[in-house]
Design a protein around this motif. Structure first.
Motif, PDB file in Angstrom:
ATOM      1  N   GLY A  51      -2.839   4.811   1.392  1.00 50.20           N
ATOM      2  CA  GLY A  51      -1.893   4.899   0.286  1.00 50.20           C
ATOM      3  C   GLY A  51      -0.475   4.492   0.642  1.00 50.20           C
ATOM      4  O   GLY A  51       0.428   4.589  -0.194  1.00 50.20           O
ATOM      5  N   LYS A 106      -3.804   9.562  -6.264  1.00 48.47           N
ATOM      6  CA  LYS A 106      -3.724  10.391  -5.064  1.00 48.47           C
ATOM      7  C   LYS A 106      -4.976  11.254  -5.025  1.00 48.47           C
ATOM      8  O   LYS A 106      -5.633  11.448  -6.055  1.00 48.47           O
ATOM      9  CB  LYS A 106      -2.474  11.292  -5.102  1.00 48.47           C
ATOM     10  N   GLU A 137      -5.865   5.174  -3.159  1.00 49.43           N
ATOM     11  CA  GLU A 137      -4.576   5.836  -3.233  1.00 49.43           C
ATOM     12  C   GLU A 137      -3.441   4.807  -3.139  1.00 49.43           C
ATOM     13  O   GLU A 137      -3.552   3.813  -2.417  1.00 49.43           O
ATOM     14  CB  GLU A 137      -4.436   6.850  -2.085  1.00 49.43           C
ATOM     15  N   GLY A 138      -2.368   5.061  -3.869  1.00 54.85           N
ATOM     16  CA  GLY A 138      -1.247   4.138  -3.856  1.00 54.85           C
ATOM     17  C   GLY A 138      -1.333   3.078  -4.935  1.00 54.85           C
ATOM     18  O   GLY A 138      -0.432   2.242  -5.051  1.00 54.85           O
ATOM     19  N   CYS A 160       3.633   2.730  -3.085  1.00 52.36           N
ATOM     20  CA  CYS A 160       3.472   3.391  -1.781  1.00 52.36           C
ATOM     21  C   CYS A 160       3.727   4.888  -1.936  1.00 52.36           C
ATOM     22  O   CYS A 160       4.707   5.300  -2.566  1.00 52.36           O
ATOM     23  CB  CYS A 160       4.450   2.791  -0.771  1.00 52.36           C
ATOM     24  N   LEU A 161       2.850   5.704  -1.363  1.00 52.21           N
ATOM     25  CA  LEU A 161       2.976   7.155  -1.507  1.00 52.21           C
ATOM     26  C   LEU A 161       4.173   7.721  -0.751  1.00 52.21           C
ATOM     27  O   LEU A 161       4.536   8.878  -0.947  1.00 52.21           O
ATOM     28  CB  LEU A 161       1.693   7.849  -1.030  1.00 52.21           C
ATOM     29  N   TYR A 212       1.176  -1.496  -7.523  1.00 53.59           N
ATOM     30  CA  TYR A 212       1.135  -0.635  -6.335  1.00 53.59           C
ATOM     31  C   TYR A 212       2.293   0.361  -6.392  1.00 53.59           C
ATOM     32  O   TYR A 212       3.315   0.125  -7.031  1.00 53.59           O
ATOM     33  CB  TYR A 212       1.292  -1.463  -5.061  1.00 53.59           C
ATOM     34  N   VAL A 215      -0.484  -1.845  -0.740  1.00 52.36           N
ATOM     35  CA  VAL A 215      -0.951  -0.723   0.075  1.00 52.36           C
ATOM     36  C   VAL A 215      -1.675  -1.266   1.300  1.00 52.36           C
ATOM     37  O   VAL A 215      -2.532  -2.153   1.196  1.00 52.36           O
ATOM     38  CB  VAL A 215      -1.878   0.195  -0.744  1.00 52.36           C
TER      39      VAL A 215
END
Length: 263
Positions: free
Chosen positions: A61, A8, A255-256, A48-49, A46, A57
């Motif tokens: 993210g 992140k 990100e992610g 997912c945020l 992976y 992703v």
């Protein structure tokens, strides 16, 4: 030492030298302390945020289904001029949109590779400038909502850039400019609805990045294509890790991804 967590955006502190922190779930890594050390970064899976599932992703993210569903990925995030919460009009989630859009926003000028105009929530100053790798920035307009900041940015980017050249930023190839002069030059182009929010007589904010060596020809690392990388960390600027072989890792664009980091 080995750490694992989902990538992140690094948290920052604008001290005498900017401090960077990577959240590894059970640990906060002060990345400045890893400078001049060899580190290994490996892609694990992976995450997912938003839904936290092991799904590819798509952007920012988020997995594809979350990206097209959640308010945090709506078009007005990247295009503030599309904000409509001030009109009581919902895009994806009006309650969320009111919380974010109806706060004071700043239109600013930043110099990271060249002068650019941008928008951020007032509470994100100077974090937004640090994330863009700007070594100096100045606030020019403070509006009561995101929409007014957005239409101001649209008007001003007809006269100044709105993108950062990431290669020039990482090479520290920066134009020598006076942002106060630029602020005064652009004042006349601010839309009438936002003219009253123009900020007079403020000064520039400077940022000092922890970089020991700037790359001459930065090469971007994609952890999906190169799932394991080992290199000596020699700098951090914007949201990029800079290594001694001129490889650079953009944390935001990865990100992610769950990674393992070994020091």
């Amino acid at each position: 030492m080995q750490y694992q967590g989902v990538l992140k955006k690094m948290k920052t502190e604008n001290l005498e030298q900017i401090q960077y922190y990577l959240d590894m779930k059970t640990d906060f890594l002060n990345m400045n302390q890893l400078l001049n050390k060899e580190i290994s970064i490996s892609f694990v899976q992976y995450e997912c945020l938003n839904c936290h599932l092991d799904k590819t992703v798509y952007r920012q993210g988020f997995c594809k289904s979350c990206f097209f569903d959640i308010p945090q990925a709506a078009d007005w995030i990247l295009k503030p001029e599309l904000s409509q919460a001030h009109l009581d009009i919902e895009d994806r989630d009006l309650a969320y949109e009111k919380v974010v859009q109806l706060k004071p926003h700043i239109v600013y000028l930043a110099n990271s590779s060249n002068v650019k105009v941008g928008v951020t929530r007032k509470g994100q100053v100077p974090t937004r400038w640090i994330d863009q790798g700007a070594h100096e920035a100045i606030e020019i307009v403070e509006t009561p909502n995101r929409y007014l900041a957005g239409i101001t940015e649209v008007a001003l980017k007809a006269h100044v850039a709105d993108k950062t050249n990431w290669r020039k930023m990482l090479k520290n190839d920066i134009e020598d400019v006076d942002l106060v002069v630029w602020r005064e030059r652009l004042k006349a182009f601010i839309p009438e609805e936002a003219q009253q929010y123009f900020i007079e007589n403020n000064s520039e904010t400077s940022m000092n990045f922890p970089v020991h060596k700037y790359p001459e020809k930065p090469k971007s690392l994609n952890l999906i294509k190169t799932p394991k990388y080992i290199g000596k960390l020699v700098g951090i600027k914007g949201q990029y890790l800079i290594f001694d072989d001129e490889t650079v890792l953009n944390i935001r664009s990865n990100e992610g991804l769950v990674v393992s980091i070994e020091v």
